[in-house]
Design a protein around this motif. Structure first.
Motif, mmCIF file in Angstrom:
data_model
loop_
_atom_site.group_PDB
_atom_site.id
_atom_site.type_symbol
_atom_site.label_atom_id
_atom_site.label_comp_id
_atom_site.label_asym_id
_atom_site.label_seq_id
_atom_site.Cartn_x
_atom_site.Cartn_y
_atom_site.Cartn_z
ATOM 1 N N GLU A 1 0.851 -1.282 0.052
ATOM 2 C CA GLU A 1 0.144 -0.065 -0.080
ATOM 3 C C GLU A 1 0.901 1.376 0.002
ATOM 4 O OE1 GLU A 1 -2.707 -0.023 3.214
ATOM 5 O OE2 GLU A 1 -3.879 -1.495 2.385
ATOM 6 N N VAL A 2 1.790 1.351 0.845
ATOM 7 C CA VAL A 2 2.766 2.346 0.824
ATOM 8 C C VAL A 2 4.186 2.567 0.242
ATOM 9 C CG1 VAL A 2 1.894 3.146 3.164
ATOM 10 C CG2 VAL A 2 3.897 1.626 2.802
ATOM 11 N N GLY A 3 4.279 1.356 -0.644
ATOM 12 C CA GLY A 3 5.491 1.127 -1.605
ATOM 13 C C GLY A 3 6.658 1.207 -0.871
ATOM 14 N N ARG A 4 6.793 0.727 0.340
ATOM 15 C CA ARG A 4 8.088 0.678 1.248
ATOM 16 C C ARG A 4 8.235 -1.011 1.463
ATOM 17 N NH1 ARG A 4 7.908 5.197 0.347
ATOM 18 N NH2 ARG A 4 8.175 6.880 1.720
ATOM 19 N N THR A 5 9.474 -1.265 1.812
ATOM 20 C CA THR A 5 9.826 -2.898 2.105
ATOM 21 C C THR A 5 9.148 -3.045 3.395
ATOM 22 O OG1 THR A 5 11.824 -2.343 2.807
ATOM 23 C CG2 THR A 5 11.799 -2.570 0.715
ATOM 24 N N ALA A 6 8.954 -4.380 3.554
ATOM 25 C CA ALA A 6 8.359 -4.967 4.362
ATOM 26 C C ALA A 6 9.488 -4.920 5.646
ATOM 27 C CB ALA A 6 8.122 -6.516 4.458
ATOM 28 N N ALA A 7 10.679 -5.229 5.300
ATOM 29 C CA ALA A 7 11.852 -4.869 6.166
ATOM 30 C C ALA A 7 11.956 -3.322 6.772
ATOM 31 C CB ALA A 7 13.102 -5.246 5.539
ATOM 32 N N LYS A 8 11.703 -2.441 5.874
ATOM 33 C CA LYS A 8 11.854 -1.199 6.556
ATOM 34 C C LYS A 8 10.604 -1.081 7.409
ATOM 35 C CE LYS A 8 12.608 3.404 4.861
ATOM 36 N NZ LYS A 8 13.407 4.246 3.740
ATOM 37 N N LEU A 9 9.370 -1.254 7.207
ATOM 38 C CA LEU A 9 8.343 -1.149 8.053
ATOM 39 C C LEU A 9 8.665 -1.995 9.260
ATOM 40 C CD1 LEU A 9 5.257 -1.357 5.637
ATOM 41 C CD2 LEU A 9 6.568 0.724 6.371
ATOM 42 N N SER A 10 9.102 -3.229 9.210
ATOM 43 C CA SER A 10 9.392 -3.860 10.287
ATOM 44 C C SER A 10 10.521 -3.328 11.177
ATOM 45 C CB SER A 10 9.947 -5.021 9.964
ATOM 46 O OG SER A 10 10.354 -6.088 11.004
ATOM 47 N N ARG A 11 11.503 -2.646 10.833
ATOM 48 C CA ARG A 11 12.564 -1.637 11.671
ATOM 49 C C ARG A 11 11.664 -0.600 12.225
ATOM 50 N NH1 ARG A 11 15.820 -2.746 7.229
ATOM 51 N NH2 ARG A 11 15.397 -0.545 6.332
ATOM 52 N N TRP A 12 10.891 -0.005 11.441
ATOM 53 C CA TRP A 12 10.276 1.134 12.070
ATOM 54 C C TRP A 12 9.313 0.754 13.095
ATOM 55 C CZ3 TRP A 12 4.962 1.840 13.042
ATOM 56 C CH2 TRP A 12 4.598 2.732 13.677
ATOM 57 N N LYS A 13 8.558 -0.369 13.226
ATOM 58 C CA LYS A 13 7.659 -0.826 14.109
ATOM 59 C C LYS A 13 8.384 -1.223 15.506
ATOM 60 C CE LYS A 13 4.276 -4.736 15.089
ATOM 61 N NZ LYS A 13 3.625 -5.654 14.667
ATOM 62 N N GLU A 14 9.654 -1.884 15.131
ATOM 63 C CA GLU A 14 10.493 -2.439 16.272
ATOM 64 C C GLU A 14 11.019 -1.041 16.943
ATOM 65 O OE1 GLU A 14 10.722 -5.524 17.707
ATOM 66 O OE2 GLU A 14 9.145 -5.963 15.945
ATOM 67 N N ALA A 15 11.497 -0.127 16.313
ATOM 68 C CA ALA A 15 12.092 1.211 16.866
ATOM 69 C C ALA A 15 10.797 1.728 17.675
ATOM 70 C CB ALA A 15 12.609 1.955 15.965
ATOM 71 N N PHE A 16 9.776 1.794 17.162
ATOM 72 C CA PHE A 16 8.503 2.388 17.774
ATOM 73 C C PHE A 16 8.297 1.868 19.004
ATOM 74 C CE2 PHE A 16 4.210 3.240 18.653
ATOM 75 C CZ PHE A 16 3.911 4.285 18.527
ATOM 76 N N LEU A 17 8.214 0.586 19.055
ATOM 77 C CA LEU A 17 7.808 -0.277 20.084
ATOM 78 C C LEU A 17 8.912 0.095 21.409
ATOM 79 C CD1 LEU A 17 6.282 -3.445 18.631
ATOM 80 C CD2 LEU A 17 5.186 -1.495 19.803
ATOM 81 N N ALA A 18 10.107 -0.203 20.799
ATOM 82 C CA ALA A 18 11.238 0.203 21.935
ATOM 83 C C ALA A 18 11.224 1.424 22.478
ATOM 84 C CB ALA A 18 12.517 -0.101 20.890
#
Length: 62
Positions: free
Chosen positions: A34-51
């Motif tokens: 949907e956003v045209g970003r890699t799943a890896a990049k979104l996963s890194r964002w999510k992990e950083a946000f949660l941390a």
């Protein structure tokens, strides 16, 4: 948005709605498309946000 720009012509962005979807367990591959970003990049964002959220909670509980 300029008059000549349509939603289809605008670049895809990682909006708050998409971030919320990820945090609530939406399929990362679906959001990635949907956003045209890699799943890896979104996963890194999510992990950083949660941390950061976890660190903030620990500080406030002290």
């Amino acid at each position: 948005m300029a008059e000549s720009e349509t939603p289809e012509a605008m670049p895809k962005r990682f909006w708050a709605q998409h971030k919320t979807e990820l945090l609530r367990g939406e399929d990362i591959k679906l959001v990635s498309r949907e956003v045209g970003r890699t799943a890896a990049k979104l996963s890194r964002w999510k992990e950083a946000f949660l941390a950061v959220g976890e660190q903030t909670m620990e500080i406030k509980l002290l």
